[in-house]
Design a protein around this motif. Structure first.
Motif, PDB file in Angstrom:
ATOM      1  N   PHE A 221      65.559  51.990  62.671  1.00  0.00           N
ATOM      2  CA  PHE A 221      64.881  52.518  63.850  1.00  0.00           C
ATOM      3  C   PHE A 221      64.897  54.047  63.873  1.00  0.00           C
ATOM      4  CE2 PHE A 221      65.489  48.153  65.021  1.00  0.00           C
ATOM      5  CZ  PHE A 221      64.381  47.866  65.796  1.00  0.00           C
ATOM      6  N   SER A 222      65.414  54.660  62.804  1.00  0.00           N
ATOM      7  CA  SER A 222      65.575  56.116  62.774  1.00  0.00           C
ATOM      8  C   SER A 222      64.279  56.847  62.464  1.00  0.00           C
ATOM      9  CB  SER A 222      66.612  56.504  61.719  1.00  0.00           C
ATOM     10  OG  SER A 222      67.874  55.989  62.035  1.00  0.00           O
ATOM     11  N   LYS A 223      63.348  56.207  61.795  1.00  0.00           N
ATOM     12  CA  LYS A 223      62.164  56.912  61.308  1.00  0.00           C
ATOM     13  C   LYS A 223      60.933  56.596  62.171  1.00  0.00           C
ATOM     14  CE  LYS A 223      64.885  58.599  58.177  1.00  0.00           C
ATOM     15  NZ  LYS A 223      65.367  59.974  58.343  1.00  0.00           N
ATOM     16  N   ALA A 224      60.214  55.532  61.857  1.00  0.00           N
ATOM     17  CA  ALA A 224      58.980  55.254  62.593  1.00  0.00           C
ATOM     18  C   ALA A 224      59.241  55.038  64.089  1.00  0.00           C
ATOM     19  CB  ALA A 224      58.276  54.040  62.002  1.00  0.00           C
ATOM     20  N   TYR A 225      60.410  54.494  64.420  1.00  0.00           N
ATOM     21  CA  TYR A 225      60.705  54.219  65.826  1.00  0.00           C
ATOM     22  C   TYR A 225      61.328  55.419  66.549  1.00  0.00           C
ATOM     23  CZ  TYR A 225      59.539  49.377  64.786  1.00  0.00           C
ATOM     24  OH  TYR A 225      58.868  48.241  64.431  1.00  0.00           O
ATOM     25  N   GLY A 226      61.562  56.506  65.804  1.00  0.00           N
ATOM     26  CA  GLY A 226      61.981  57.760  66.445  1.00  0.00           C
ATOM     27  C   GLY A 226      63.339  57.706  67.119  1.00  0.00           C
ATOM     28  N   MET A 227      64.291  56.968  66.557  1.00  0.00           N
ATOM     29  CA  MET A 227      65.593  56.809  67.204  1.00  0.00           C
ATOM     30  C   MET A 227      66.770  57.118  66.269  1.00  0.00           C
ATOM     31  SD  MET A 227      64.833  53.391  69.526  1.00  0.00           S
ATOM     32  CE  MET A 227      66.542  53.345  70.081  1.00  0.00           C
ATOM     33  N   ALA A 228      66.639  58.186  65.482  1.00  0.00           N
ATOM     34  CA  ALA A 228      67.677  58.520  64.502  1.00  0.00           C
ATOM     35  C   ALA A 228      69.053  58.667  65.149  1.00  0.00           C
ATOM     36  CB  ALA A 228      67.309  59.806  63.770  1.00  0.00           C
ATOM     37  N   LEU A 263      65.484  47.265  70.909  1.00  0.00           N
ATOM     38  CA  LEU A 263      64.710  46.066  71.263  1.00  0.00           C
ATOM     39  C   LEU A 263      63.417  46.464  71.984  1.00  0.00           C
ATOM     40  CD1 LEU A 263      64.500  43.007  71.364  1.00  0.00           C
ATOM     41  CD2 LEU A 263      65.914  43.018  73.433  1.00  0.00           C
ATOM     42  N   ALA A 264      63.535  47.407  72.909  1.00  0.00           N
ATOM     43  CA  ALA A 264      62.338  47.866  73.633  1.00  0.00           C
ATOM     44  C   ALA A 264      61.371  48.570  72.683  1.00  0.00           C
ATOM     45  CB  ALA A 264      62.748  48.795  74.773  1.00  0.00           C
ATOM     46  N   ALA A 265      61.914  49.338  71.752  1.00  0.00           N
ATOM     47  CA  ALA A 265      61.060  50.049  70.791  1.00  0.00           C
ATOM     48  C   ALA A 265      60.294  49.067  69.913  1.00  0.00           C
ATOM     49  CB  ALA A 265      61.909  50.978  69.928  1.00  0.00           C
ATOM     50  N   LEU A 266      60.987  48.027  69.487  1.00  0.00           N
ATOM     51  CA  LEU A 266      60.365  47.023  68.605  1.00  0.00           C
ATOM     52  C   LEU A 266      59.180  46.362  69.295  1.00  0.00           C
ATOM     53  CD1 LEU A 266      60.740  45.456  65.866  1.00  0.00           C
ATOM     54  CD2 LEU A 266      62.032  43.753  67.186  1.00  0.00           C
ATOM     55  N   GLN A 267      59.285  46.206  70.608  1.00  0.00           N
ATOM     56  CA  GLN A 267      58.250  45.484  71.346  1.00  0.00           C
ATOM     57  C   GLN A 267      57.043  46.357  71.691  1.00  0.00           C
ATOM     58  OE1 GLN A 267      60.957  44.145  74.326  1.00  0.00           O
ATOM     59  NE2 GLN A 267      61.378  42.187  73.301  1.00  0.00           N
ATOM     60  N   ASP A 268      57.162  47.664  71.489  1.00  0.00           N
ATOM     61  CA  ASP A 268      56.069  48.571  71.859  1.00  0.00           C
ATOM     62  C   ASP A 268      55.180  48.839  70.639  1.00  0.00           C
ATOM     63  OD1 ASP A 268      54.347  50.441  72.844  1.00  0.00           O
ATOM     64  OD2 ASP A 268      55.899  51.702  73.764  1.00  0.00           O
ATOM     65  N   HIS A 269      54.310  47.895  70.356  1.00  0.00           N
ATOM     66  CA  HIS A 269      53.455  48.008  69.169  1.00  0.00           C
ATOM     67  C   HIS A 269      52.498  49.184  69.271  1.00  0.00           C
ATOM     68  CE1 HIS A 269      54.984  44.079  68.083  1.00  0.00           C
ATOM     69  NE2 HIS A 269      54.663  43.659  69.295  1.00  0.00           N
ATOM     70  N   GLU A 270      52.019  49.447  70.484  1.00  0.00           N
ATOM     71  CA  GLU A 270      51.061  50.542  70.673  1.00  0.00           C
ATOM     72  C   GLU A 270      51.665  51.885  70.284  1.00  0.00           C
ATOM     73  OE1 GLU A 270      48.869  51.056  74.416  1.00  0.00           O
ATOM     74  OE2 GLU A 270      49.114  48.877  74.636  1.00  0.00           O
ATOM     75  N   TRP A 271      52.914  52.078  70.696  1.00  0.00           N
ATOM     76  CA  TRP A 271      53.562  53.351  70.392  1.00  0.00           C
ATOM     77  C   TRP A 271      53.714  53.528  68.881  1.00  0.00           C
ATOM     78  CZ3 TRP A 271      54.355  57.515  73.296  1.00  0.00           C
ATOM     79  CH2 TRP A 271      55.165  58.531  72.780  1.00  0.00           C
ATOM     80  N   LEU A 272      54.050  52.445  68.197  1.00  0.00           N
ATOM     81  CA  LEU A 272      54.208  52.511  66.750  1.00  0.00           C
ATOM     82  C   LEU A 272      52.874  52.861  66.084  1.00  0.00           C
ATOM     83  CD1 LEU A 272      56.075  52.129  64.283  1.00  0.00           C
ATOM     84  CD2 LEU A 272      55.383  49.727  64.248  1.00  0.00           C
ATOM     85  N   THR A 273      51.818  52.229  66.568  1.00  0.00           N
ATOM     86  CA  THR A 273      50.489  52.515  66.029  1.00  0.00           C
ATOM     87  C   THR A 273      50.134  53.987  66.237  1.00  0.00           C
ATOM     88  OG1 THR A 273      49.809  50.254  66.511  1.00  0.00           O
ATOM     89  CG2 THR A 273      48.046  51.869  66.169  1.00  0.00           C
ATOM     90  N   GLU A 274      50.388  54.471  67.429  1.00  0.00           N
ATOM     91  CA  GLU A 274      50.079  55.858  67.754  1.00  0.00           C
ATOM     92  C   GLU A 274      50.951  56.818  66.922  1.00  0.00           C
ATOM     93  OE1 GLU A 274      47.783  57.227  69.212  1.00  0.00           O
ATOM     94  OE2 GLU A 274      48.522  59.263  69.602  1.00  0.00           O
ATOM     95  N   THR A 275      52.216  56.453  66.721  1.00  0.00           N
ATOM     96  CA  THR A 275      53.107  57.279  65.895  1.00  0.00           C
ATOM     97  C   THR A 275      52.568  57.371  64.471  1.00  0.00           C
ATOM     98  OG1 THR A 275      55.048  56.701  67.203  1.00  0.00           O
ATOM     99  CG2 THR A 275      55.455  57.487  64.973  1.00  0.00           C
TER     100      THR A 275
END
Lengths: 373, 373
Positions: A221-228, A263-275
């Motif tokens: 979760f450190s890279k695409a999910y922005g949670m290093a 868990l919340a980050a994993l569920q936010d597909h839109e944010w991942l797409t935008e990232t």
């Protein structure tokens, strides 16, 4: 001094660390960096839903986290179409790599990696008394066929491959990884570090049976999910190997807010797409900046870009130092010939603006210093 | 199955874990506990300043934490009147104990602890191939003189002592600890676990020169500071030993919000004072509830109370199971004769109300079951 005698393996280890943190450099500088583009952090940040979930969880921090990371593990299993017992969650890929080495490697056994690949993995191998055999990069990429050949020759217990690669950003198509798997010698386990997988084209990510006992994959979760800073990574592998982690891991080691935020980050597909979109644009921008300064950006399947400075490692190191003086934190590959490059992490426009502004001056100064040297 | 061969030490380890988390029990029950009084968590919670600091830090979670934990380490050094290089911060005492064992213990070397003391320490000793020598408790307390004698006889590398003790809540006055230090054999290091120090009377906490090479102390933000889910512990010890952790630790393993929250918690003296007051009142309340049910609370210098059920371990285990059925999560000592007790963590009134309400029924059921057995 007998009381402070270290155990045999630690006694032989140097006190060096895999990386110097930007905060230590800032303390030396006496002032913060303007742009933090050195650690492949994701300056576009985490999903707002993840931030909100962590904030809501803050007052409950008096509770230990669930040692099974049950909810996150089940969500990841569903996400990847594997069973929950194919997933092990830990304190970042770094922490899990250390556990994997401890779990599988006897002191004196050999591990194969690429010369210039992830230093923290090497740190763990040395830390448990393993012997490192390093294979050169080929064309700025890790070389699967040479890694397998070295594994055969050296009876390697573990073979490390990052796909996409850090620090060069290069990647191999999935069939090349599965072909590598088919060539792996008996007794060798492929450590497939996919920290940057979410930035890579779909063709880079092989379909692998999670019960395939030739490979263990790592995600984060450190890279695409922005949670290093949260420290959440996970392994995907055969259930028998995954269960082995329970023999040695720090069961209550996870941060509770981190579990909930991931868990919340994993569920936010839109944010991942935008990232992904922003990172792709950022890669292009870094390439533009490089070109405008007579340098060449290498293709990247990650959230960073290796920029070829067109000279040797000494020059790139000088350029990096001059960038740091001007407030730009970046890093570079450690090994020739990749050390002709500096490595710039993708980030928001304000950070790349600062990089673009600093680069001509830093280049000029590095060129002047090189002439004087 | 050659690929999934484990390294020699992990291959011999059981898949057991030191503790089952309450969440796992809740999943078995199918419903959450009413009162979470089993893990010595601090239900009075963290300082509101710590919560606020963590919430403010949440959007910045895309940054790795400072691997040196510089700000927190310097604040802790000032707090304890030691040098920053006498402090090592890590992912809870659990994580640091694992690192200490790895750093100092060769496989096959002996470690002395008390039979019934902290299982997670034993887990780490076994995990690195150490041999455990266990000394009985004496009068519901760890026995410093017997521990030292066993260290001499067994050439122990490490000697573990928790003061105050978990699971009994007992404590030794400082002179008894310093006398123990003076008797420690050459080559033995005292592992002094002071997780509950902030709840103990001042007389329990010895003044020790941080450069004293006979001892390393452990403290945590999990108990008095109410941040168990954050995973912040620290060691205080001689700088040469402390520096050794840098050879093997997961340098980027700390959660960034946890670092920031711990620093804010450390600075909120008022909250700590108020927590101590509430915990003391809570201990009295638990003693009252015990007395009202014909049971005896043992004196405690911690945030939990061992309650003597007046029978054997089988009865206490039954009582614990009946309490769980009624929604009360508690734990108990594992070893006789301490396992005549159940261990109740201090907590807010609503939790102790629930305990007080459940206890008579649970006791009745446990007594009925004992008669039938």
């Amino acid at each position: 001094m007998t009381r402070l005698r270290f155990a045999p393996i630690p006694a032989t280890l140097p006190a060096t660390v895999p990386f110097t943190g930007p905060e230590a450099l800032e303390r030396q500088r006496g002032t913060p960096f303007v742009a933090r583009l050195g650690a492949n952090e994701n300056g576009f940040g985490p999903s707002p839903h993840a931030v909100e979930a962590m904030m809501r969880a803050a007052p409950e921090i008096w509770k230990y986290a669930d040692p099974d990371s049950h909810d996150l593990r089940h969500a990841l299993a569903a996400h990847h179409g594997v069973a929950p017992d194919n997933i092990m969650i830990g304190e970042g890929i770094d922490g899990l790599l250390g556990l994997l080495v401890r779990l599988t490697l006897a002191p004196g056994e050999t591990v194969v990696t690429s010369d210039g690949a992830y230093p923290t993995f090497n740190y763990h191998v040395a830390g448990f008394g393993g012997l490192l055999h390093k294979v050169p990069y080929r064309d700025d990429a890790e070389d699967p066929e040479a890694l397998v050949a070295a594994a055969r020759e050296n009876f390697a217990r573990l073979v490390y491959l990052a796909n996409p690669d850090n620090p060069m950003g290069s990647w191999h198509p999935a069939p090349r990884i599965t072909a590598m798997l088919d060539q792996m010698p008996q007794g060798s386990l492929l450590v497939l570090d996919e920290a940057y997988a979410e930035f890579a084209p779909d063709e880079a990510i092989p379909q692998i049976d999670p019960q395939d006992d030739r490979v263990i994959r790592f995600r984060t979760f450190s890279k695409a999910y922005g949670m290093a800073g949260a420290r959440v990574g996970y392994a995907i592998g055969p259930s028998e190997l995954i269960a082995g982690f329970d023999r040695i891991r720090n069961h209550f080691g996870m941060n509770r807010m981190a579990q909930i935020g991931a868990l919340a980050a994993l569920q936010d597909h839109e944010w991942l797409t935008e990232t992904r979109r922003q990172v792709a644009a950022s890669r292009d921008r870094i390439a533009d900046i490089a070109r405008a300064n007579g340098m060449t950006a290498l293709p990247s399947a990650t959230n960073f870009v290796a920029v070829d400075c067109g000279a040797d490692g000494a020059f790139a190191r000088r350029l990096l130092a001059e960038l740091a003086v001007l407030g730009i934190f970046a890093r570079m590959p450690a090994v020739a010939p990749m050390d002709r490059c500096i490595r710039i992490s993708c980030g928001p426009a304000r950070d790349l603006d600062a990089f673009a502004e600093a680069l001509p001056t830093a280049l000029q100064r590095a060129q002047d210093a090189s002439r004087d040297a």
